[in-house]
Design a protein around this motif. Structure first.
Motif, PDB file in Angstrom:
ATOM      1  N   ARG A  79      47.806  29.444  46.036  1.00 56.62           N
ATOM      2  CA  ARG A  79      48.159  30.763  45.780  1.00 56.62           C
ATOM      3  C   ARG A  79      49.197  31.434  46.765  1.00 56.62           C
ATOM      4  NH1 ARG A  79      42.981  33.743  44.465  1.00 56.62           N
ATOM      5  NH2 ARG A  79      42.028  32.389  46.229  1.00 56.62           N
ATOM      6  N   PRO A  80      49.103  31.259  47.952  1.00 53.23           N
ATOM      7  CA  PRO A  80      50.300  31.938  48.844  1.00 53.23           C
ATOM      8  C   PRO A  80      51.547  31.408  48.540  1.00 53.23           C
ATOM      9  CG  PRO A  80      48.236  30.948  50.221  1.00 53.23           C
ATOM     10  CD  PRO A  80      48.080  30.338  48.717  1.00 53.23           C
ATOM     11  N   PHE A  81      51.768  30.126  48.129  1.00 56.07           N
ATOM     12  CA  PHE A  81      52.913  29.677  47.626  1.00 56.07           C
ATOM     13  C   PHE A  81      53.470  30.477  46.276  1.00 56.07           C
ATOM     14  CE2 PHE A  81      51.325  26.463  50.344  1.00 56.07           C
ATOM     15  CZ  PHE A  81      52.264  26.034  51.181  1.00 56.07           C
ATOM     16  N   PHE A  82      52.707  30.645  45.414  1.00 54.94           N
ATOM     17  CA  PHE A  82      52.746  31.396  44.411  1.00 54.94           C
ATOM     18  C   PHE A  82      53.410  32.806  44.616  1.00 54.94           C
ATOM     19  CE2 PHE A  82      48.871  29.523  41.769  1.00 54.94           C
ATOM     20  CZ  PHE A  82      49.433  28.345  41.736  1.00 54.94           C
ATOM     21  N   VAL A 199      45.552  37.263  41.373  1.00 56.64           N
ATOM     22  CA  VAL A 199      44.360  38.302  41.384  1.00 56.64           C
ATOM     23  C   VAL A 199      43.184  37.834  40.448  1.00 56.64           C
ATOM     24  CG1 VAL A 199      43.862  40.454  40.903  1.00 56.64           C
ATOM     25  CG2 VAL A 199      45.900  40.108  41.720  1.00 56.64           C
ATOM     26  N   THR A 200      43.450  36.975  39.428  1.00 55.94           N
ATOM     27  CA  THR A 200      42.272  36.821  38.620  1.00 55.94           C
ATOM     28  C   THR A 200      41.710  35.297  38.619  1.00 55.94           C
ATOM     29  OG1 THR A 200      43.961  35.926  36.764  1.00 55.94           O
ATOM     30  CG2 THR A 200      43.342  38.401  36.861  1.00 55.94           C
ATOM     31  N   THR A 201      42.078  34.465  39.462  1.00 56.44           N
ATOM     32  CA  THR A 201      41.504  33.221  39.542  1.00 56.44           C
ATOM     33  C   THR A 201      41.202  33.042  41.208  1.00 56.44           C
ATOM     34  OG1 THR A 201      43.932  32.303  40.090  1.00 56.44           O
ATOM     35  CG2 THR A 201      43.197  32.498  37.930  1.00 56.44           C
ATOM     36  N   GLU A 202      40.524  31.960  41.182  1.00 54.81           N
ATOM     37  CA  GLU A 202      39.985  31.389  42.497  1.00 54.81           C
ATOM     38  C   GLU A 202      40.353  29.980  42.671  1.00 54.81           C
ATOM     39  OE1 GLU A 202      35.956  32.311  42.878  1.00 54.81           O
ATOM     40  OE2 GLU A 202      36.312  34.424  42.851  1.00 54.81           O
TER      41      GLU A 202
END
Length: 498
Positions: A79-82, A199-202
């Motif tokens: 996610r940081p790359f997203f 925000v909605t995924t882990e």
């Protein structure tokens, strides 16, 4: 430990961000040639100006894949790359349509494509990380669905805004507001959609993934031999030297230097990795060279198919605007209303093939259960080939929608079936790396297309871009033929993973 099966809404949350990414790609694919021509680019320069797109993918995706496999932060692994890619992409989308000169537009294309690739590469690995093998085909199908949704809307934005009364003409050297506002909207949607997924995924930790995938990782474990220069690697160097010498002495088109660099760069990568490994180093260069040299057999077979597939797609993306405006609308003047009418129609055509792809992505897995994944992919690519070749035989531009229906079926298959096959033959701890390496067989054919298509169109076809569409169609058919004799392995058959 068994990896949990996710609910449909959880998979949707995971894939929705790709809709935003496709907004950026669709606006780029449908409008960049238009921007370049508006700012003064000649027809035979389009292919080389587009080189930013595949070259940034060649450099960025393996690196992002390598580091995302080795990253774990409080915000996760991918996610940081997203987030970083989405933020930079939104900035580039706001700046690009306001470029005052051609060279600035080219620089912005480099930035935009690098940023898009930073977000996109981890998304492919994200599905492989978060879904058990039996759900991965569904994950990639939904990813393709949202790619279609984003592309349908983004590709037709200039046409839709024109219909709503936004100006579609501008002074010479400037873009109409219909294009400028489309890029603004694209930047907002891109960032918002990716942020929603964040925000909605882990994410599972690397330790959890190792437990979930222990059995599969043992089955697909890779064994590396010490790197040494192989005959095919020396052939890259010799080929690059011969082509470079001929290009320099005979004054061949400057685009061929791209191919020279590609051949020589491949040799230098393996030579440097071999030297570093002998000195005891185990850095990114050594790791990537080893992973490329020891790719799984399934991946090697798919690489050939990908090569001809993406050569065809790049031909279409570069030359559809020029082909349709010149061949079907009869104008090559970017400042004329006829040209801009044709260019807007190209946006509708791109929207059509993405719309068909959006629906076909949900149906192709059903066909794959009946006839097998390779046969389904071959059929879809064949339809795409017929669709591109038909551009030459259709006079009424409205009927090009039928051609794009066929291309849309191919597009749906391209975005899902190869990845469904690939993900189950990769070790979990190298999912990002190998997804990045797989991208090499997407961008290398695009680089080759950028180096030779302009030469072919100008020298063999008297600068008639309609023939680039025919070349793309033939390349699709070759990709389909490459799947002859391609058998599903028992562990990668799509019907066994449903």
């Amino acid at each position: 430990m068994q990896q949990p099966v996710l609910r449909t809404h959880q998979i949707i949350n995971m894939c929705l961000g790709f809709m935003g990414i496709q907004f950026g790609f669709a606006l780029q694919n449908a409008n960049v040639s238009r921007i370049f021509q508006t700012l003064g680019a000649n027809m035979d320069e389009l292919a080389i100006l587009w080189i930013a797109a595949p070259l940034t993918g060649l450099l960025i995706q393996p690196i992002i894949g390598y580091y995302s496999d080795r990253t774990w932060t409080r915000w996760g692994r991918r996610r940081p790359f997203f987030f970083a890619g989405a933020l930079l992409s939104a900035i580039a989308l706001f700046i690009m349509p306001n470029s005052p000169a051609l060279w600035i537009a080219v620089v912005m294309l480099w930035l935009l494509d690098a940023a898009i690739n930073t977000s996109m590469e981890p998304f492919r690995a994200y599905v492989g990380d978060n879904l058990p093998p039996k759900q991965r085909p569904l994950g990639y199908a939904l990813q393709s669905f949202f790619i279609g949704v984003g592309a349908v809307i983004a590709s037709s934005l200039p046409w839709l805004l024109t219909a709503l009364g936004v100006s579609n003409v501008a002074a010479e050297g400037e873009l109409p507001n219909s294009v400028v506002y489309s890029f603004y909207l694209g930047g907002i949607v891109f960032f918002s959609a990716v942020l929603y997924t964040i925000v909605t995924t882990e994410e599972y930790s690397p330790e959890q993934l190792a437990q979930f995938n222990r059995q599969n990782d043992e089955r697909v474990a890779l064994t590396y031999q010490p790197l040494s220069l192989q005959p095919w690697q020396l052939a890259l160097l010799i080929g690059g030297l011969i082509l470079g010498g001929a290009t320099y002495t005979l004054g061949w088109n400057k685009e061929l230097w791209v191919l020279v660099g590609l051949l020589s760069g491949g040799f230098l990568l393996f030579a440097a990795a071999s030297w570093l490994q002998r000195r005891g180093s185990d850095n990114m260069i050594v790791s990537l060279a080893n992973d490329i040299a020891h790719m799984p057999v399934m991946m090697r077979r798919l690489a050939v198919v990908q090569f001809f597939t993406w050569f065809a797609l790049f031909s279409m993306w570069i030359y559809t605007t020029s082909a349709v405006t010149g061949f079907h609308f009869g104008s090559s003047d970017p400042s004329s209303s006829t040209y801009n009418e044709g260019a807007n129609w190209v946006g509708v055509l791109f929207s059509a093939y993405n719309g068909v792809g959006m629906l076909a992505a949900l149906l192709l897995p059903l066909l794959a259960r009946k006839i097998g994944t390779p046969a389904t992919h071959a059929l879809a690519l064949s339809l795409g080939g017929v669709g591109l070749v038909s551009f030459y035989f259709i006079a009424d531009p409205k009927w090009l929608l039928a051609s794009m229906v066929l291309v849309g079926v191919a597009w749906a298959s391209i975005l899902s079936l190869p990845y469904a096959l690939l993900s189950n033959c990769l070790p979990s701890h190298k999912m990002g790396t190998y997804m990045g390496i797989f991208n090499l067989f997407i961008v290398i054919p695009q680089l080759i297309a950028a180096s030779v298509l302009g030469l072919l169109v100008s020298q063999l076809f008297d600068n008639q871009p309609i023939f680039a569409m025919v070349i793309g169609g033939v390349s699709f058919l070759v990709a389909a033929a490459s799947l002859i004799g391609f058998n599903d392995d028992s562990h990668t058959r799509l019907e066994d993973s449903q």
